[in-house]
Scaffold this motif. Sequence first.
Motif, PDB file in Angstrom:
ATOM      1  N   MET A   1       0.820  -1.315   0.030  1.00 34.25           N
ATOM      2  CA  MET A   1      -0.071  -0.052   0.161  1.00 34.25           C
ATOM      3  C   MET A   1       0.745   1.268  -0.091  1.00 34.25           C
ATOM      4  O   MET A   1       0.404   2.164  -0.213  1.00 34.25           O
ATOM      5  N   GLY A   2       2.182   1.072   0.206  1.00 32.73           N
ATOM      6  CA  GLY A   2       3.131   2.226  -0.155  1.00 32.73           C
ATOM      7  C   GLY A   2       3.306   2.716   1.233  1.00 32.73           C
ATOM      8  O   GLY A   2       2.938   2.513   2.422  1.00 32.73           O
ATOM      9  N   GLU A   3       4.013   4.176   1.244  1.00 29.01           N
ATOM     10  CA  GLU A   3       4.567   4.656   2.267  1.00 29.01           C
ATOM     11  C   GLU A   3       3.311   5.672   2.766  1.00 29.01           C
ATOM     12  O   GLU A   3       2.693   6.366   1.808  1.00 29.01           O
ATOM     13  N   ARG A   4       2.922   5.661   4.089  1.00 32.07           N
ATOM     14  CA  ARG A   4       1.866   6.383   4.428  1.00 32.07           C
ATOM     15  C   ARG A   4       2.188   6.910   5.675  1.00 32.07           C
ATOM     16  O   ARG A   4       2.923   6.397   6.583  1.00 32.07           O
ATOM     17  N   PRO A   5       1.550   8.066   6.283  1.00 35.58           N
ATOM     18  CA  PRO A   5       1.733   8.535   7.760  1.00 35.58           C
ATOM     19  C   PRO A   5       1.093   7.418   8.812  1.00 35.58           C
ATOM     20  O   PRO A   5       0.142   6.953   8.647  1.00 35.58           O
ATOM     21  N   THR A   6       1.879   7.503   9.708  1.00 35.00           N
ATOM     22  CA  THR A   6       1.364   6.674  11.275  1.00 35.00           C
ATOM     23  C   THR A   6       0.307   7.599  11.852  1.00 35.00           C
ATOM     24  O   THR A   6       0.483   8.696  11.854  1.00 35.00           O
ATOM     25  N   THR A   7      -0.656   6.737  12.615  1.00 35.70           N
ATOM     26  CA  THR A   7      -1.340   7.602  13.333  1.00 35.70           C
ATOM     27  C   THR A   7      -0.711   8.117  14.658  1.00 35.70           C
ATOM     28  O   THR A   7      -1.159   9.136  14.880  1.00 35.70           O
ATOM     29  N   TYR A   8       0.494   7.366  15.072  1.00 35.29           N
ATOM     30  CA  TYR A   8       1.320   8.011  16.078  1.00 35.29           C
ATOM     31  C   TYR A   8       2.383   7.530  15.752  1.00 35.29           C
ATOM     32  O   TYR A   8       3.024   6.629  15.014  1.00 35.29           O
ATOM     33  N   ARG A   9       3.664   8.203  16.333  1.00 34.22           N
ATOM     34  CA  ARG A   9       5.201   7.775  16.229  1.00 34.22           C
ATOM     35  C   ARG A   9       5.224   6.504  16.751  1.00 34.22           C
ATOM     36  O   ARG A   9       5.008   6.116  17.978  1.00 34.22           O
ATOM     37  N   ILE A  10       6.148   5.756  16.010  1.00 36.13           N
ATOM     38  CA  ILE A  10       6.750   4.508  16.486  1.00 36.13           C
ATOM     39  C   ILE A  10       8.015   4.462  16.340  1.00 36.13           C
ATOM     40  O   ILE A  10       8.630   4.651  15.146  1.00 36.13           O
ATOM     41  N   ASP A  11       8.984   4.343  17.248  1.00 38.01           N
ATOM     42  CA  ASP A  11      10.270   4.555  17.253  1.00 38.01           C
ATOM     43  C   ASP A  11      10.855   5.845  16.497  1.00 38.01           C
ATOM     44  O   ASP A  11      11.548   5.756  15.588  1.00 38.01           O
ATOM     45  N   HIS A  12      10.128   6.892  16.948  1.00 36.37           N
ATOM     46  CA  HIS A  12      10.432   8.181  16.208  1.00 36.37           C
ATOM     47  C   HIS A  12      10.207   8.204  14.809  1.00 36.37           C
ATOM     48  O   HIS A  12      10.598   9.244  14.352  1.00 36.37           O
ATOM     49  N   GLN A  13       9.261   7.476  14.504  1.00 28.13           N
ATOM     50  CA  GLN A  13       8.996   7.288  12.768  1.00 28.13           C
ATOM     51  C   GLN A  13       7.628   7.820  12.690  1.00 28.13           C
ATOM     52  O   GLN A  13       6.638   7.665  13.392  1.00 28.13           O
ATOM     53  N   THR A  14       7.463   8.781  11.739  1.00 24.68           N
ATOM     54  CA  THR A  14       5.975   9.312  11.634  1.00 24.68           C
ATOM     55  C   THR A  14       5.239   8.787  10.436  1.00 24.68           C
ATOM     56  O   THR A  14       4.182   8.952  10.027  1.00 24.68           O
ATOM     57  N   GLU A  15       6.319   8.122   9.459  1.00 27.71           N
ATOM     58  CA  GLU A  15       5.702   7.538   8.195  1.00 27.71           C
ATOM     59  C   GLU A  15       5.951   6.059   8.068  1.00 27.71           C
ATOM     60  O   GLU A  15       7.324   5.604   8.859  1.00 27.71           O
ATOM     61  N   ALA A  16       5.353   5.437   7.419  1.00 28.57           N
ATOM     62  CA  ALA A  16       6.023   3.883   7.342  1.00 28.57           C
ATOM     63  C   ALA A  16       5.379   3.144   6.127  1.00 28.57           C
ATOM     64  O   ALA A  16       4.372   3.731   5.404  1.00 28.57           O
ATOM     65  N   ASP A  17       6.188   2.046   5.687  1.00 26.24           N
ATOM     66  CA  ASP A  17       5.785   1.622   4.524  1.00 26.24           C
ATOM     67  C   ASP A  17       4.671   0.401   4.764  1.00 26.24           C
ATOM     68  O   ASP A  17       5.151  -0.581   5.439  1.00 26.24           O
ATOM     69  N   TYR A  18       3.623   0.511   4.125  1.00 24.45           N
ATOM     70  CA  TYR A  18       2.575  -0.525   4.625  1.00 24.45           C
ATOM     71  C   TYR A  18       2.405  -1.722   3.367  1.00 24.45           C
ATOM     72  O   TYR A  18       2.475  -1.078   2.136  1.00 24.45           O
ATOM     73  N   HIS A  19       2.107  -2.910   4.044  1.00 22.34           N
ATOM     74  CA  HIS A  19       2.058  -3.981   3.000  1.00 22.34           C
ATOM     75  C   HIS A  19       0.973  -4.862   3.445  1.00 22.34           C
ATOM     76  O   HIS A  19       0.740  -5.102   4.534  1.00 22.34           O
ATOM     77  N   LEU A  20      -0.077  -5.199   2.276  1.00 22.39           N
ATOM     78  CA  LEU A  20      -1.038  -6.276   2.622  1.00 22.39           C
ATOM     79  C   LEU A  20      -0.698  -7.385   1.872  1.00 22.39           C
ATOM     80  O   LEU A  20      -0.942  -7.165   0.488  1.00 22.39           O
TER      81      LEU A  20
END
Length: 82
Positions: A1-20
């Motif tokens: 699904m590509g790089e998208r903003p996270t709902t909250y920070r995870i390990d100081h990251q505000t965006e993540a690469d999502y895959h289904l």
Amino acid sequence: MGERPTTYRIDHQTEADYHLLQFTGSTSLLESLSHSLRIADAVLRFRIIKVRPGTPDAPEGPPPILAAGVGVSPAVVEGEAA
């Protein structure tokens, strides 16, 4: 699904690469996959879900990205008084 903003920070990251991924495999394959993902440093979170008969196929494209702070005035987002 590509790089998208996270709902909250995870390990100081505000965006993540999502895959289904939707596939069929044995229990031992899923246990091995779970073990590998658990120890991979690049994987922040993952979830393995059992697909039951009648579950719809994976969507063709990613869901839309909702704008952060929808319905919140810019003054509130920036921490200023309205």
